[in-house]
Design an enzyme around this catalytic site. Structure first.
Site, PDB file in Angstrom:
ATOM      1  NE  ARG A  45    -122.118  98.899  38.437  1.00 23.35           N
ATOM      2  CZ  ARG A  45    -121.532  97.783  38.857  1.00 23.35           C
ATOM      3  NH1 ARG A  45    -120.430  97.338  38.312  1.00 23.35           N
ATOM      4  NH2 ARG A  45    -122.071  97.074  39.826  1.00 23.35           N
ATOM      5  CG  ASP A 103    -131.695 100.986  35.149  1.00 22.60           C
ATOM      6  OD1 ASP A 103    -132.342 101.350  36.150  1.00 22.60           O
ATOM      7  OD2 ASP A 103    -130.870 100.050  35.192  1.00 22.60           O
ATOM      8  CG  ASP A 106    -138.771  95.068  38.973  1.00 25.80           C
ATOM      9  OD1 ASP A 106    -139.898  94.759  38.588  1.00 25.80           O
ATOM     10  OD2 ASP A 106    -137.935  94.210  39.321  1.00 25.80           O
ATOM     11  N   GLY A 108    -140.190  99.266  42.721  1.00 28.77           N
ATOM     12  CA  GLY A 108    -140.311 100.658  43.154  1.00 28.77           C
ATOM     13  C   GLY A 108    -139.480 100.982  44.388  1.00 28.77           C
TER      14      GLY A 108
HETATM   15  P1  IMP Z   1    -136.770  97.998  42.049  1.00 27.44           P
HETATM   16  O1  IMP Z   1    -136.158  98.482  43.330  1.00 27.44           O
HETATM   17  O2  IMP Z   1    -137.445  96.666  42.229  1.00 27.44           O
HETATM   18  O3  IMP Z   1    -137.697  99.017  41.406  1.00 27.44           O
HETATM   19  O4  IMP Z   1    -135.606  97.637  41.065  1.00 27.44           O
HETATM   20  C1  IMP Z   1    -134.955  98.530  40.313  1.00 27.44           C
HETATM   21  C2  IMP Z   1    -133.594  97.984  39.934  1.00 27.44           C
HETATM   22  O5  IMP Z   1    -133.627  96.570  39.695  1.00 27.44           O
HETATM   23  C3  IMP Z   1    -133.152  98.608  38.639  1.00 27.44           C
HETATM   24  O6  IMP Z   1    -132.437  99.799  38.864  1.00 27.44           O
HETATM   25  C4  IMP Z   1    -132.308  97.519  38.034  1.00 27.44           C
HETATM   26  O7  IMP Z   1    -130.985  97.621  38.511  1.00 27.44           O
HETATM   27  C5  IMP Z   1    -132.883  96.239  38.547  1.00 27.44           C
HETATM   28  N1  IMP Z   1    -133.787  95.612  37.553  1.00 27.44           N
HETATM   29  C6  IMP Z   1    -135.122  95.411  37.684  1.00 27.44           C
HETATM   30  N2  IMP Z   1    -135.628  94.791  36.617  1.00 27.44           N
HETATM   31  C7  IMP Z   1    -134.580  94.579  35.768  1.00 27.44           C
HETATM   32  C8  IMP Z   1    -134.474  93.978  34.466  1.00 27.44           C
HETATM   33  O8  IMP Z   1    -135.441  93.495  33.853  1.00 27.44           O
HETATM   34  N3  IMP Z   1    -133.227  93.966  33.928  1.00 27.44           N
HETATM   35  C9  IMP Z   1    -132.132  94.476  34.560  1.00 27.44           C
HETATM   36  N4  IMP Z   1    -132.198  95.053  35.767  1.00 27.44           N
HETATM   37  C10 IMP Z   1    -133.409  95.106  36.379  1.00 27.44           C
HETATM   38 MG    MG Z   2    -130.243  99.993  38.346  1.00 23.79          MG
END
Ligand code: IMP
Ligand code: MG
Length: 185
Positions: A45, A103, A106, A108
């Site tokens: 979302r 959005d 992080d 990845g």
């Molecule tokens: P990744 O798979 O670690 O790249 O995480 C990506 C997902 O983690 C994003 O789509 C967010 O839903 C969530 N996320 C990562 N960091 C944050 C943050 O600082 N605030 C809110 N959601 C986050």
């Molecule tokens: Mg997300």
């Protein structure tokens, strides 16, 4: 919107800075996709607010679709690399020029998994547009074609991003005060 102030450490990106940068991204995307019809895919979302503002600055004909995923295994604040598709696209993306709108990237893992999933459906092109990039947290290399802001390794909320599902409606991006906010870990 009561309550968020007690968890807010600082406003990292103001509403004005967000709106200006989103407009710039929309203009750049419109130039890059001149003569094309990009199909924007938003990951629910968190990406909704960004998508809604971004498409208002895209001047080429474009379409949108949505998908949802959930990561599981650890706390709500960390990705494990295990990502499941919980809502599939409505439209076929074969031979489309797909632009994935996120959005935040992080670790990845989310984007990496979604890209792999989308590639199996043979779009004619596939690019990534993320509002935020926590570059120093990256664990798996992912291509980012458009990025709003590179941000430090701090948990952020607002403008689509949630703090345990709350405060997505804030018009700015704020950092969480870790001393005052503990749940969800
Ligand atoms: P990744 O798979 O670690 O790249 O995480 C990506 C997902 O983690 C994003 O789509 C967010 O839903 C969530 N996320 C990562 N960091 C944050 C943050 O600082 N605030 C809110 N959601 C986050
Ligand atoms: Mg997300």
């Amino acid at each position: 919107m009561q309550g968020y102030k007690e968890f807010l450490d600082e406003i990292l990106i103001t509403e004005k800075a967000l709106q200006e940068r989103v407009a710039e991204l929309g203009i750049k995307i419109s130039q890059d996709y001149a003569g094309m019809q990009p199909h924007l895919i938003c990951i629910l979302r968190g990406g909704v607010m960004f998508l809604a503002d971004l498409i208002r600055h895209i001047t080429v004909p474009s379409t949108i679709d949505f998908m949802a995923i959930s990561s599981y295994g650890m706390g709500a604040r960390q990705s494990t690399g295990k990502v499941r598709i919980t809502l599939d696209l409505q439209e076929d993306i074969r031979d489309r020029d797909v632009l994935l709108v996120e959005d935040i990237v992080d670790s990845g893992y989310t984007i990496a998994t979604v890209l792999e999933f989308l590639r199996t459906r043979h779009p004619s092109s596939l690019r990534v547009c993320t509002l935020l990039n926590k570059a120093e947290r990256r664990e798996i290399q992912v291509p980012i074609d458009y990025c709003g802001f590179v941000i430090p390794d701090k948990f952020v909320f607002g403008y689509g991003l949630d703090l345990d599902e709350l405060y997505r409606n804030l018009p700015f991006i704020g950092t969480v005060n870790p001393e005052r906010y503990h749940s969800g870990e």
